[in-house]
Write an enzyme that holds these catalytic residues in place. Structure first.
Site, PDB file in Angstrom:
ATOM      1  CG  ASN A  13      38.534  11.845  16.551  1.00 26.10           C
ATOM      2  OD1 ASN A  13      39.214  10.918  16.091  1.00 26.10           O
ATOM      3  ND2 ASN A  13      37.209  11.824  16.538  1.00 26.10           N
ATOM      4  CD1 TRP A  14      44.630  13.665  14.628  1.00 20.31           C
ATOM      5  CD2 TRP A  14      46.147  12.373  13.617  1.00 20.31           C
ATOM      6  NE1 TRP A  14      45.872  14.153  14.936  1.00 20.31           N
ATOM      7  CE2 TRP A  14      46.828  13.381  14.331  1.00 20.31           C
ATOM      8  CE3 TRP A  14      46.906  11.442  12.909  1.00 20.31           C
ATOM      9  CZ2 TRP A  14      48.219  13.480  14.346  1.00 20.31           C
ATOM     10  CZ3 TRP A  14      48.288  11.529  12.927  1.00 20.31           C
ATOM     11  CH2 TRP A  14      48.927  12.549  13.637  1.00 20.31           C
ATOM     12  CE  LYS A  15      36.018  13.143  13.338  1.00 23.12           C
ATOM     13  NZ  LYS A  15      34.699  13.636  13.040  1.00 23.12           N
ATOM     14  CG  HIS A 101      33.391   9.912  17.578  1.00 18.58           C
ATOM     15  ND1 HIS A 101      32.690  10.021  16.405  1.00 18.58           N
ATOM     16  CD2 HIS A 101      34.001  11.109  17.763  1.00 18.58           C
ATOM     17  CE1 HIS A 101      32.877  11.233  15.899  1.00 18.58           C
ATOM     18  NE2 HIS A 101      33.669  11.913  16.703  1.00 18.58           N
ATOM     19  CD  GLU A 103      32.832  10.561  12.755  1.00 17.29           C
ATOM     20  OE1 GLU A 103      33.965  10.107  12.989  1.00 17.29           O
ATOM     21  OE2 GLU A 103      32.630  11.769  12.494  1.00 17.29           O
ATOM     22  CD  GLU A 171      32.705  15.008  19.549  1.00 12.33           C
ATOM     23  OE1 GLU A 171      33.541  15.787  19.076  1.00 12.33           O
ATOM     24  OE2 GLU A 171      32.613  13.825  19.172  1.00 12.33           O
ATOM     25  N   GLY A 177      31.653  17.868  11.877  1.00 12.15           N
ATOM     26  CA  GLY A 177      32.076  17.916  10.478  1.00 12.15           C
ATOM     27  C   GLY A 177      31.145  18.711   9.578  1.00 12.15           C
ATOM     28  CB  SER A 209      31.943  22.653  13.528  1.00 14.06           C
ATOM     29  OG  SER A 209      31.395  21.728  12.602  1.00 14.06           O
ATOM     30  N   GLY A 230      38.069  17.567  15.489  1.00 15.59           N
ATOM     31  CA  GLY A 230      38.210  16.601  14.404  1.00 15.59           C
ATOM     32  C   GLY A 230      39.004  17.193  13.256  1.00 15.59           C
ATOM     33  N   GLY A 231      38.283  17.678  12.241  1.00 18.04           N
ATOM     34  CA  GLY A 231      38.906  18.174  11.009  1.00 18.04           C
ATOM     35  C   GLY A 231      40.108  19.081  11.215  1.00 18.04           C
TER      36      GLY A 231
HETATM   37  P1  PGA Z   1      34.869  18.030  13.725  1.00 18.80           P
HETATM   38  O1  PGA Z   1      34.797  16.605  14.459  1.00 18.80           O
HETATM   39  O2  PGA Z   1      35.754  18.914  14.555  1.00 18.80           O
HETATM   40  O3  PGA Z   1      35.464  17.718  12.378  1.00 18.80           O
HETATM   41  O4  PGA Z   1      33.485  18.549  13.649  1.00 18.80           O
HETATM   42  C1  PGA Z   1      34.711  16.514  15.855  1.00 18.80           C
HETATM   43  C2  PGA Z   1      34.686  15.066  16.259  1.00 18.80           C
HETATM   44  O5  PGA Z   1      34.109  14.250  15.556  1.00 18.80           O
HETATM   45  O6  PGA Z   1      35.232  14.698  17.320  1.00 18.80           O
END
Ligand code: PGA
Length: 259
Positions: A13-15, A101, A103, A171, A177, A209, A230-231
């Site tokens: 997930n590149w956001k 998600h 966010e 999640e 993050g 994470s 994510g990251g």
């Molecule tokens: P993260 O994000 O791996 O940076 O913690 C995961 C996500 O939001 O899907």
């Protein structure tokens, strides 16, 4: 039972990250790596920002890497400025779309009802929604994280969901993050509860994470069928390491004597 899904699913997930140069570099590296390791690679999906879906789709032609959107509108079309319909993602060869998600829930006030409508509409368009659920830090500390997650699950999953057309991602919001990862038994507890709660054996991802160093440990937890990253999905080396680690289980199934 763990082996209902023998091939882990790794979703990047590149956001809101990724211009054309990064997209090209990341996708090209993924295409080279996965085509070299085709016979024993885990399933890989990338979810770039909406503007990069088309260029990524072009670069991914004939690749085993699948494409996904990061969100979609519940309607197929209409006067919804700035939104993207599931049909638009489908037309660009997306197979998946992330919905709900944390966010989106936090910054766009998305509730379970809207998430369920998005998931339903994604399924109707032929996409596989990756429905995200997870407790907040307060809910974890107060000890009612299981009921919080189960309520989200019950209210976010549409009636047309089946294990074939839907993926669920657990999640914990406090792990996204932050570098904080639940210990294995905490992940196991939630994944077991989700499995027991669902009428069928849905594919369950863990996210929050995830990094190369914890990939194998998390994937060895019962009922963890893949990862939402994510990251680390934005860093070529990290993401390829995660894919490589996730593929070890596939190799062991193909050739059990090698492990
Ligand atoms: P993260 O994000 O791996 O940076 O913690 C995961 C996500 O939001 O899907």
């Amino acid at each position: 039972m763990k082996h209902n899904y023998p091939t882990p699913l790794v979703v990047g997930n590149w956001k809101m990250n990724g211009l054309l140069a990064l997209t090209t570099a990341l996708v090209q590296a993924l295409v080279v790596f996965t085509s070299k390791n085709k016979s024993h690679c885990c399933e890989v999906v990338i979810c770039p920002p909406a503007t990069m879906v088309y260029p990524a789709a072009e670069l991914l032609r004939n690749s085993i890497v699948a494409l996904g959107g990061q969100d979609c509108h519940p309607k197929a079309q209409g006067a919804y400025t700035g939104d993207i319909s599931p049909l638009m993602l489908k037309e660009l060869n997306c197979r998946y779309v992330i919905v709900g998600h944390s966010e989106r829930r936090q910054y766009h006030n998305e509730n379970n009802d809207l998430v369920r409508q998005k998931a339903e509409s994604a399924i109707n368009a032929g996409l596989i929604p990756i429905i995200c659920i997870g407790e907040s830090e307060e809910e974890r500390q107060a000890g009612h994280f299981l009921s919080a997650v189960m309520t989200q699950l019950a209210e976010s999953i549409p009636t047309n969901s089946t294990p074939e057309n839907t993926v669920i991602a657990y999640e914990p919001v406090w792990a996204i993050g932050t570098g904080k990862v639940p210990v294995p038994h905490e992940i196991a507890e939630v994944h077991l509860a989700l499995t027991n709660h669902l009428p069928n054996r849905f594919r369950l991802l863990y996210g929050g994470s995830v990094k190369p160093a914890n990939t194998q440990e998390i994937l060895s937890i019962p009922y963890v069928d893949g990862l939402l990253v994510g990251g680390c999905s934005l860093n070529v080396d990290d993401f390829l390491h995660i894919i490589q680690s996730a593929s070890i289980e596939v190799q062991s199934l193909i050739n059990p004597t090698n492990t």
